[in-house]
Design a protein around this motif. Structure first.
Motif, PDB file in Angstrom:
ATOM      1  N   UNK A 101       0.822  -1.211   0.000  1.00  0.00           N
ATOM      2  CA  UNK A 101       0.000   0.000   0.000  1.00  0.00           C
ATOM      3  C   UNK A 101       0.857   1.262   0.000  1.00  0.00           C
ATOM      4  N   UNK A 102       1.930   1.263   0.765  1.00  0.00           N
ATOM      5  CA  UNK A 102       2.828   2.417   0.766  1.00  0.00           C
ATOM      6  C   UNK A 102       3.367   2.666  -0.638  1.00  0.00           C
ATOM      7  N   UNK A 103       3.735   1.602  -1.317  1.00  0.00           N
ATOM      8  CA  UNK A 103       4.317   1.741  -2.660  1.00  0.00           C
ATOM      9  C   UNK A 103       3.266   2.190  -3.666  1.00  0.00           C
ATOM     10  N   UNK A 104       2.116   1.547  -3.669  1.00  0.00           N
ATOM     11  CA  UNK A 104       1.128   1.852  -4.705  1.00  0.00           C
ATOM     12  C   UNK A 104       0.392   3.164  -4.464  1.00  0.00           C
ATOM     13  N   UNK A 105       0.243   3.567  -3.225  1.00  0.00           N
ATOM     14  CA  UNK A 105      -0.465   4.817  -2.925  1.00  0.00           C
ATOM     15  C   UNK A 105       0.418   6.047  -3.003  1.00  0.00           C
ATOM     16  N   UNK A 106       1.686   5.885  -2.656  1.00  0.00           N
ATOM     17  CA  UNK A 106       2.501   7.064  -2.426  1.00  0.00           C
ATOM     18  C   UNK A 106       3.782   7.118  -3.253  1.00  0.00           C
ATOM     19  N   UNK A 107       3.934   6.267  -4.256  1.00  0.00           N
ATOM     20  CA  UNK A 107       5.226   6.202  -4.927  1.00  0.00           C
ATOM     21  C   UNK A 107       5.048   6.077  -6.433  1.00  0.00           C
ATOM     22  N   UNK A 108       5.803   6.855  -7.193  1.00  0.00           N
ATOM     23  CA  UNK A 108       5.830   6.776  -8.646  1.00  0.00           C
ATOM     24  C   UNK A 108       6.930   5.799  -9.037  1.00  0.00           C
ATOM     25  N   UNK A 109       6.559   4.552  -9.245  1.00  0.00           N
ATOM     26  CA  UNK A 109       7.517   3.468  -9.466  1.00  0.00           C
ATOM     27  C   UNK A 109       8.416   3.742 -10.676  1.00  0.00           C
ATOM     28  N   UNK A 110       7.873   4.386 -11.695  1.00  0.00           N
ATOM     29  CA  UNK A 110       8.642   4.626 -12.917  1.00  0.00           C
ATOM     30  C   UNK A 110       9.725   5.689 -12.749  1.00  0.00           C
ATOM     31  N   UNK A 111       9.488   6.699 -11.922  1.00  0.00           N
ATOM     32  CA  UNK A 111      10.376   7.865 -11.892  1.00  0.00           C
ATOM     33  C   UNK A 111      11.121   8.101 -10.585  1.00  0.00           C
ATOM     34  N   UNK A 112      10.736   7.454  -9.532  1.00  0.00           N
ATOM     35  CA  UNK A 112      11.351   7.715  -8.236  1.00  0.00           C
ATOM     36  C   UNK A 112      12.287   6.585  -7.833  1.00  0.00           C
ATOM     37  N   UNK A 113      13.173   6.903  -6.898  1.00  0.00           N
ATOM     38  CA  UNK A 113      14.042   5.914  -6.269  1.00  0.00           C
ATOM     39  C   UNK A 113      13.511   5.664  -4.875  1.00  0.00           C
ATOM     40  N   UNK A 114      13.289   4.410  -4.540  1.00  0.00           N
ATOM     41  CA  UNK A 114      12.812   4.063  -3.210  1.00  0.00           C
ATOM     42  C   UNK A 114      13.802   3.075  -2.608  1.00  0.00           C
ATOM     43  N   UNK A 115      14.333   3.447  -1.450  1.00  0.00           N
ATOM     44  CA  UNK A 115      15.269   2.595  -0.739  1.00  0.00           C
ATOM     45  C   UNK A 115      14.748   2.349   0.665  1.00  0.00           C
ATOM     46  N   UNK A 116      15.293   1.338   1.313  1.00  0.00           N
ATOM     47  CA  UNK A 116      14.988   1.128   2.724  1.00  0.00           C
ATOM     48  C   UNK A 116      16.195   0.536   3.406  1.00  0.00           C
ATOM     49  N   UNK A 117      16.366   0.904   4.655  1.00  0.00           N
ATOM     50  CA  UNK A 117      17.405   0.324   5.496  1.00  0.00           C
ATOM     51  C   UNK A 117      16.716  -0.713   6.366  1.00  0.00           C
ATOM     52  N   UNK A 118      17.286  -1.907   6.386  1.00  0.00           N
ATOM     53  CA  UNK A 118      16.674  -2.972   7.181  1.00  0.00           C
ATOM     54  C   UNK A 118      17.752  -3.941   7.632  1.00  0.00           C
ATOM     55  N   UNK A 119      17.411  -4.748   8.599  1.00  0.00           N
ATOM     56  CA  UNK A 119      18.322  -5.805   9.013  1.00  0.00           C
ATOM     57  C   UNK A 119      18.427  -6.831   7.892  1.00  0.00           C
ATOM     58  N   UNK A 120      19.613  -7.376   7.700  1.00  0.00           N
ATOM     59  CA  UNK A 120      19.812  -8.376   6.647  1.00  0.00           C
ATOM     60  C   UNK A 120      18.811  -9.522   6.804  1.00  0.00           C
TER      61      UNK A 120
END
Length: 178
Positions: A101-120
């Motif tokens: 939901x975070x990705x589809x509601x709030x993110x332009x998959x084609x034009x934006x860069x989305x990263x996340x920091x997480x535990x391996x």
């Protein structure tokens, strides 16, 4: 979306999970409420925008340009952050749906860069969560991590080893090529 009355609950749950408590702006959060207990939060997360300081027309932008610190990414940069699922809701798909939901509601998959920091150890959760969207999260090598994320990665690695005995990694959202 989160309401102002959710701010304290979000901060408390983030601290309980030993996560980074900085940058918790409720207007960026998506909250899943517990259907059984009115007012309780089942899960939440946010997409944090990282503005390009190089393009800002102020004193900070002038210093960044003088140092020739051009962006090392194209388009807009967002960090998926503060993903927390209450213990009693884990393993039920709530977190996976929240990520989608975070990705589809709030993110332009084609034009934006989305990263996340997480535990391996949690990387696979994120890959599986976005797979139904035809997407994947790929691990970035440290030299490929966008500059604004590097300080958080540096300090987060130390905390992750001390608190969780795990490594902190950066994942970048992309189309699944498989």
């Amino acid at each position: 979306p989160a309401g102002e009355d959710d701010a304290g609950k979000i901060a408390s749950m983030v601290l309980r999970e030993a996560m980074n408590p900085l940058g918790l702006k409720t207007d960026r959060f998506l909250v899943v409420e517990d259907d059984e207990n009115s007012g309780e939060i089942a899960a939440f997360g946010q997409l944090k925008p990282w503005p390009c300081l190089y393009r800002q027309q102020n004193a900070v932008g002038a210093v960044v340009r003088a140092l020739d610190l051009k962006p090392d990414w194209s388009g807009e940069l967002y960090e998926m952050a503060s993903i927390v699922v209450a213990k009693k809701h884990r393993g039920k798909g709530v977190g996976s749906e929240l990520v989608r939901q975070l990705i589809t509601r709030q993110h332009d998959i084609e034009n934006d860069n989305l990263v996340l920091l997480t535990l391996a150890g949690t990387s696979e959760f994120y890959r599986q969560a976005v797979s139904p969207l035809g997407l994947t999260f790929e691990r970035l090598e440290e030299e490929d991590v966008p500059r604004p994320i590097k300080p958080e990665l540096f300090w987060g690695k130390k905390l992750a080893r001390a608190v969780a005995n795990d490594d902190l990694v950066v994942l970048k959202l992309g189309k699944d090529k498989g």
